[in-house]
Design a protein around this motif. Structure first.
Motif, PDB file in Angstrom:
ATOM      1  N   MET A  73       0.829  -1.205   0.000  1.00  0.00           N
ATOM      2  CA  MET A  73       0.000   0.000   0.000  1.00  0.00           C
ATOM      3  C   MET A  73       0.864   1.255   0.000  1.00  0.00           C
ATOM      4  O   MET A  73       0.526   2.250  -0.659  1.00  0.00           O
ATOM      5  N   ASP A  74       1.997   1.234   0.703  1.00  0.00           N
ATOM      6  CA  ASP A  74       2.905   2.380   0.696  1.00  0.00           C
ATOM      7  C   ASP A  74       3.463   2.624  -0.706  1.00  0.00           C
ATOM      8  O   ASP A  74       3.514   3.764  -1.180  1.00  0.00           O
ATOM      9  N   LEU A  75       3.877   1.561  -1.360  1.00  0.00           N
ATOM     10  CA  LEU A  75       4.437   1.679  -2.703  1.00  0.00           C
ATOM     11  C   LEU A  75       3.400   2.203  -3.689  1.00  0.00           C
ATOM     12  O   LEU A  75       3.701   3.057  -4.533  1.00  0.00           O
ATOM     13  N   ARG A  76       2.190   1.714  -3.562  1.00  0.00           N
ATOM     14  CA  ARG A  76       1.124   2.165  -4.463  1.00  0.00           C
ATOM     15  C   ARG A  76       0.779   3.633  -4.211  1.00  0.00           C
ATOM     16  O   ARG A  76       0.513   4.385  -5.143  1.00  0.00           O
ATOM     17  N   ALA A  77       0.800   4.036  -2.950  1.00  0.00           N
ATOM     18  CA  ALA A  77       0.483   5.426  -2.610  1.00  0.00           C
ATOM     19  C   ALA A  77       1.515   6.392  -3.191  1.00  0.00           C
ATOM     20  O   ALA A  77       1.195   7.537  -3.516  1.00  0.00           O
ATOM     21  N   GLN A  78       2.740   5.924  -3.319  1.00  0.00           N
ATOM     22  CA  GLN A  78       3.808   6.787  -3.832  1.00  0.00           C
ATOM     23  C   GLN A  78       3.624   7.136  -5.299  1.00  0.00           C
ATOM     24  O   GLN A  78       3.915   8.250  -5.716  1.00  0.00           O
ATOM     25  N   SER A  79       3.146   6.183  -6.084  1.00  0.00           N
ATOM     26  CA  SER A  79       3.072   6.414  -7.533  1.00  0.00           C
ATOM     27  C   SER A  79       1.681   6.271  -8.129  1.00  0.00           C
ATOM     28  O   SER A  79       1.454   6.669  -9.273  1.00  0.00           O
ATOM     29  N   GLY A  80       0.741   5.711  -7.365  1.00  0.00           N
ATOM     30  CA  GLY A  80      -0.599   5.494  -7.890  1.00  0.00           C
ATOM     31  C   GLY A  80      -0.715   4.141  -8.566  1.00  0.00           C
ATOM     32  O   GLY A  80       0.261   3.627  -9.129  1.00  0.00           O
ATOM     33  N   ALA A  81      -1.902   3.570  -8.528  1.00  0.00           N
ATOM     34  CA  ALA A  81      -2.113   2.213  -9.046  1.00  0.00           C
ATOM     35  C   ALA A  81      -1.814   2.101 -10.531  1.00  0.00           C
ATOM     36  O   ALA A  81      -1.264   1.100 -10.989  1.00  0.00           O
ATOM     37  N   ALA A  82      -2.171   3.119 -11.294  1.00  0.00           N
ATOM     38  CA  ALA A  82      -1.978   3.050 -12.745  1.00  0.00           C
ATOM     39  C   ALA A  82      -0.503   2.972 -13.113  1.00  0.00           C
ATOM     40  O   ALA A  82      -0.139   2.373 -14.129  1.00  0.00           O
ATOM     41  N   GLN A  83       0.365   3.583 -12.288  1.00  0.00           N
ATOM     42  CA  GLN A  83       1.797   3.547 -12.545  1.00  0.00           C
ATOM     43  C   GLN A  83       2.453   2.315 -11.937  1.00  0.00           C
ATOM     44  O   GLN A  83       3.319   1.685 -12.556  1.00  0.00           O
ATOM     45  N   SER A  84       2.050   1.946 -10.720  1.00  0.00           N
ATOM     46  CA  SER A  84       2.699   0.819 -10.045  1.00  0.00           C
ATOM     47  C   SER A  84       2.233  -0.523 -10.592  1.00  0.00           C
ATOM     48  O   SER A  84       2.972  -1.512 -10.537  1.00  0.00           O
ATOM     49  N   SER A  85       1.009  -0.581 -11.104  1.00  0.00           N
ATOM     50  CA  SER A  85       0.469  -1.815 -11.688  1.00  0.00           C
ATOM     51  C   SER A  85      -0.174  -1.487 -13.035  1.00  0.00           C
ATOM     52  O   SER A  85      -1.404  -1.461 -13.175  1.00  0.00           O
ATOM     53  N   PRO A  86       0.645  -1.214 -14.055  1.00  0.00           N
ATOM     54  CA  PRO A  86       0.089  -0.830 -15.356  1.00  0.00           C
ATOM     55  C   PRO A  86      -0.644  -1.980 -16.043  1.00  0.00           C
ATOM     56  O   PRO A  86      -0.273  -3.143 -15.887  1.00  0.00           O
ATOM     57  N   LEU A  87      -1.678  -1.639 -16.778  1.00  0.00           N
ATOM     58  CA  LEU A  87      -2.379  -2.625 -17.591  1.00  0.00           C
ATOM     59  C   LEU A  87      -1.458  -3.130 -18.695  1.00  0.00           C
ATOM     60  O   LEU A  87      -0.659  -2.370 -19.261  1.00  0.00           O
ATOM     61  N   TYR A  88      -1.570  -4.401 -19.008  1.00  0.00           N
ATOM     62  CA  TYR A  88      -0.826  -4.944 -20.139  1.00  0.00           C
ATOM     63  C   TYR A  88      -1.361  -4.358 -21.445  1.00  0.00           C
ATOM     64  O   TYR A  88      -2.538  -3.967 -21.524  1.00  0.00           O
TER      65      TYR A  88
END
Length: 220
Positions: A73-88
């Motif tokens: 959750m900390d990592l996702r908060a830093q960059s946002g879900a779209a950046q930390s887990s990009p769609l293929y």
């Protein structure tokens, strides 16, 4: 109606950077060295408690799970879900095409928590796309068929009209256990050779509708 269920990590989104980093913090929490990348990615899809037990049988799994969740959750908060887990590539367009069909219901079955899935859906603007959402909070870990059974119940769709799409052996074994068509993908975290229970393998989202048509024919 037909039901198409997607796995998330390694199938719709590439979240391996955050998974590896969060797992590193989980092992730090119990003062152990993290396993190599391939071994960590090999357990993606399992519920966290099961995954930790496989990776570190004698460690404090509850502590590792909490450290992992906090780090993720900390990592996702830093960059946002779209950046930390990009769609293929092609995933969003494929979801939009399927969502527009009147004969298709979309769902997800994931080892993520409800909180994690909600954040991901919000980050990518996919609210309302998935009619049924099955998460690790409420089910045994994959490959137990509970998630697929519940998804079919919520959608009112029978096994012969259901397809499970995923990148891991856990997804394909879960599909087989539930008696539904398993469609593997070759861009995820398990090698294709591990997807022995898959009925077919997808190599590009552009092929998805054709692969689904073949699945419906095979189960008719």
């Amino acid at each position: 109606m037909r039901l198409v269920i997607f796995d998330v990590d390694g199938t719709l989104v590439d979240s391996q950077a955050d998974i590896l980093a969060a797992m590193g913090r989980a092992f730090e929490a119990v003062r152990l060295a993290a396993p190599e990348r391939a071994r960590i990615l090999g357990i993606v899809g399992l519920s966290l408690d099961v995954a930790m037990a496989r990776l570190a049988p004698d460690a404090d799994h509850a502590r590792m799970v909490q450290a992992y969740k906090d780090a993720y959750m900390d990592l996702r908060a830093q960059s946002g879900a779209a950046q930390s887990s990009p769609l293929y590539p092609g995933a969003r367009a494929a979801l939009e095409r399927l969502s527009a069909r009147e004969d298709v219901i979309l769902g997800v079955a994931t080892g993520k928590s409800k909180r994690g899935l909600d954040k991901l859906i919000e980050g990518h603007g996919l609210e309302g796309v998935f009619m049924t959402q099955q998460v690790a909070d409420f089910h045994p870990s994959k490959p137990h068929p509970s998630m697929i059974h519940q998804a079919m119940s919520e959608a009112g769709v029978s096994p012969d009209r259901t397809v499970m799409i995923g990148d891991t052996s856990f997804d394909m074994d879960m599909a087989a256990a539930a008696g539904v068509y398993g469609l593997g993908v070759d861009w995820g975290y398990h090698p294709v050779a591990a997807l022995g229970a898959a009925r077919a393998i997808l190599s590009d989202f552009g092929q998805l509708e054709t692969a689904l048509d073949e699945a419906w024919k095979a189960t008719a």
